[in-house]
Design a protein around this motif. Structure first.
Motif, PDB file in Angstrom:
ATOM      1  N   UNK A 188       0.838  -1.206   0.000  1.00  0.00           N
ATOM      2  CA  UNK A 188       0.000   0.000   0.000  1.00  0.00           C
ATOM      3  C   UNK A 188       0.870   1.251   0.000  1.00  0.00           C
ATOM      4  N   UNK A 189       1.946   1.191   0.802  1.00  0.00           N
ATOM      5  CA  UNK A 189       2.848   2.339   0.851  1.00  0.00           C
ATOM      6  C   UNK A 189       3.502   2.576  -0.504  1.00  0.00           C
ATOM      7  N   UNK A 190       3.913   1.460  -1.137  1.00  0.00           N
ATOM      8  CA  UNK A 190       4.500   1.592  -2.464  1.00  0.00           C
ATOM      9  C   UNK A 190       3.486   2.146  -3.461  1.00  0.00           C
ATOM     10  N   UNK A 191       2.238   1.693  -3.264  1.00  0.00           N
ATOM     11  CA  UNK A 191       1.195   2.201  -4.172  1.00  0.00           C
ATOM     12  C   UNK A 191       1.007   3.707  -3.977  1.00  0.00           C
ATOM     13  N   UNK A 192       1.028   4.129  -2.732  1.00  0.00           N
ATOM     14  CA  UNK A 192       0.893   5.549  -2.453  1.00  0.00           C
ATOM     15  C   UNK A 192       2.082   6.328  -3.021  1.00  0.00           C
ATOM     16  N   UNK A 193       3.283   5.729  -2.861  1.00  0.00           N
ATOM     17  CA  UNK A 193       4.461   6.392  -3.428  1.00  0.00           C
ATOM     18  C   UNK A 193       4.356   6.458  -4.948  1.00  0.00           C
ATOM     19  N   UNK A 194       3.856   5.351  -5.535  1.00  0.00           N
ATOM     20  CA  UNK A 194       3.691   5.341  -6.996  1.00  0.00           C
ATOM     21  C   UNK A 194       2.711   6.420  -7.429  1.00  0.00           C
ATOM     22  N   UNK A 195       1.603   6.512  -6.700  1.00  0.00           N
ATOM     23  CA  UNK A 195       0.608   7.548  -7.013  1.00  0.00           C
ATOM     24  C   UNK A 195       1.201   8.935  -6.874  1.00  0.00           C
ATOM     25  N   UNK A 196       1.980   9.091  -5.772  1.00  0.00           N
ATOM     26  CA  UNK A 196       2.595  10.397  -5.554  1.00  0.00           C
ATOM     27  C   UNK A 196       3.569  10.742  -6.675  1.00  0.00           C
ATOM     28  N   UNK A 197       4.368   9.724  -7.049  1.00  0.00           N
ATOM     29  CA  UNK A 197       5.302   9.970  -8.149  1.00  0.00           C
ATOM     30  C   UNK A 197       4.568  10.307  -9.440  1.00  0.00           C
TER      31      UNK A 197
END
Length: 427
Positions: free
Chosen positions: A290-299
């Motif tokens: 989920x954190x990676x997904x959030x980071x991906x979204x942020x990126x």
């Protein structure tokens, strides 16, 4: 030759010394040849002396054994009380085997009588513990009374001690001995416990032989009959010791069963903890995803989002042209590849990037391009979380729409478990 000159028979004079005076005893004298009298003498000697020695040794060994068991299991006071009762009986029986006493006659006789006073008292407390009966006040009174009686006997003059105290004390001792035997009988009638029955029979034998000895002390039975109470010791010790050892073994078995039960519970708890740790690790992995997904979204927001917002601004101001829009979208796709590929590699997946140049589409503005971005983002995330795939392929190309207009396609394909065969529902 003991025959006097001219006499027709033999005359013997036997001098017997006793303390106190007048308390000695001489049984019937048998005269005959050695071959004839020796078997009789050896038989009497075995019964009156050798067997008594064996019984005293048996009692002493039992005292040691019970003290060891008490030391091993200090919480089971029954072993300690049984050891003390055997000790009192052993001390009392020393009078049957000791020839040269190490003390004065008065002290020796007092110790002999005092040990007999404590025998029924200690036996009573032992029976209480055996029956799991704890009348503390009664036991305290009983022990205090025994200590007081022993002190009184110690202070009595010899005339009173030997004249009245010995007889009356033995009668009292016999009365006290009836209580534990009666308690065993009453308990057996209530619970029908075979161990209690065995103890009752052994105690009843002690009572019967004790009554005989009481009659001897009170001169109601000839003193030549001797004392018999100590002959009950082998049977009593066998029964008592067998029961106590049986209980000791049962206690050890229960301890082993409890140990096995605890080991089973520990294993179950260990498995439960392992399961909990596995759930925690799974949740941690999901949290990381989920954190990676959030980071991906942020990126995406920071990269492609910036490109798309810039393109939307160009459209709104009227300065956008198809060439610049195409270049902006191509840069957004390049950013998408740079952001997605490292994330997939970290998750153990390989990205197959098959994106080719696409022709410009006049009706594909930045807003629609953002919708496509969101769809691609969700497709990659679903493949990452649910498919169990090893490879994710992203492809683009040209196609012709059903109405004949030119168009493009974007495919997201994985080699995972696939979708459910159930009919597709909207959502």
């Amino acid at each position: 030759d003991l025959r006097a000159p001219g006499a027709h028979g033999a005359h013997f004079e036997v001098l017997l010394r006793s303390e106190p005076a007048g308390s000695g005893l001489l049984s019937r004298v048998h005269v005959g040849s050695d071959a004839r009298l020796r078997p009789f003498h050896e038989h009497r000697y075995f019964l009156s002396y050798s067997l008594s020695q064996f019984i005293v040794i048996m009692l002493a060994l039992m005292v040691g054994l019970m003290l060891i068991l008490w030391r091993l299991r200090p919480g089971d006071s029954i072993y300690g009380w049984y050891a003390l009762a055997c000790l009192a009986w052993c001390v009392h029986n020393l009078n049957l085997v000791v020839v040269e006493i190490p003390l004065s006659t008065a002290w020796w006789d007092w110790i002999n009588l005092a040990s007999m006073v404590w025998l029924p008292v200690l036996s009573t407390i032992f029976i209480h513990r055996f029956l799991e009966f704890h009348p503390r006040r009664f036991e305290t009174i009983l022990m205090a009374g025994a200590a007081f009686l022993c002190l009184v006997l110690l202070l009595l003059p010899d005339a009173v001690f030997y004249g009245y105290a010995v007889r009356s004390t033995n009668t009292l001792i016999m009365s006290l001995g009836l209580y534990p035997v009666g308690l065993l009988g009453w308990h057996f009638l209530r619970q029908r416990d075979p161990d209690v029955l065995h103890l009752f029979i052994a105690g009843l034998l002690m009572v019967v032989l004790g009554v005989h000895d009481l009659l001897v002390v009170n001169q109601l039975v000839p003193r030549t009959e001797g004392f018999l109470l100590h002959y009950s010791a082998p049977l009593v010790l066998t029964v008592f010791t067998g029961i106590l050892l049986k209980r000791f073994v049962q206690a050890l078995d229960q301890a082993e069963d409890l140990s096995h039960h605890l080991e089973g519970r520990i294993r179950a708890k260990h498995e439960e903890l392992e399961s909990s740790y596995a759930r925690m690790r799974r949740l941690e992995r999901e949290r990381v995803l989920v954190k990676e997904r959030e980071r991906l979204t942020s990126d995406m927001h920071d990269g492609m989002g910036g490109h798309l917002i810039s393109l939307m601004a160009q459209v709104d101001t009227g300065h956008a042209d198809p060439k610049s829009l195409r270049q902006g979208l191509q840069e957004a796709l390049d950013d998408l590849r740079l952001m997605i590929e490292p994330r997939l590699e970290q998750a153990g997946l390989r990205l197959s990037w098959e994106v080719s140049d696409l022709p410009p589409l006049h009706d594909l503005g930045p807003e629609r391009a953002l919708h496509i971005l969101r769809i691609l983002q969700e497709a990659v995330t679903n493949a990452l979380r649910h498919a169990g795939a090893r490879v994710i392929s992203l492809r683009t190309g040209e196609l012709t729409c059903p109405d004949g207009r030119p168009g493009v396609f974007v495919d997201v394909i994985d080699d995972g478990s696939g979708c459910s065969p159930d009919p597709v529902h909207n959502g």
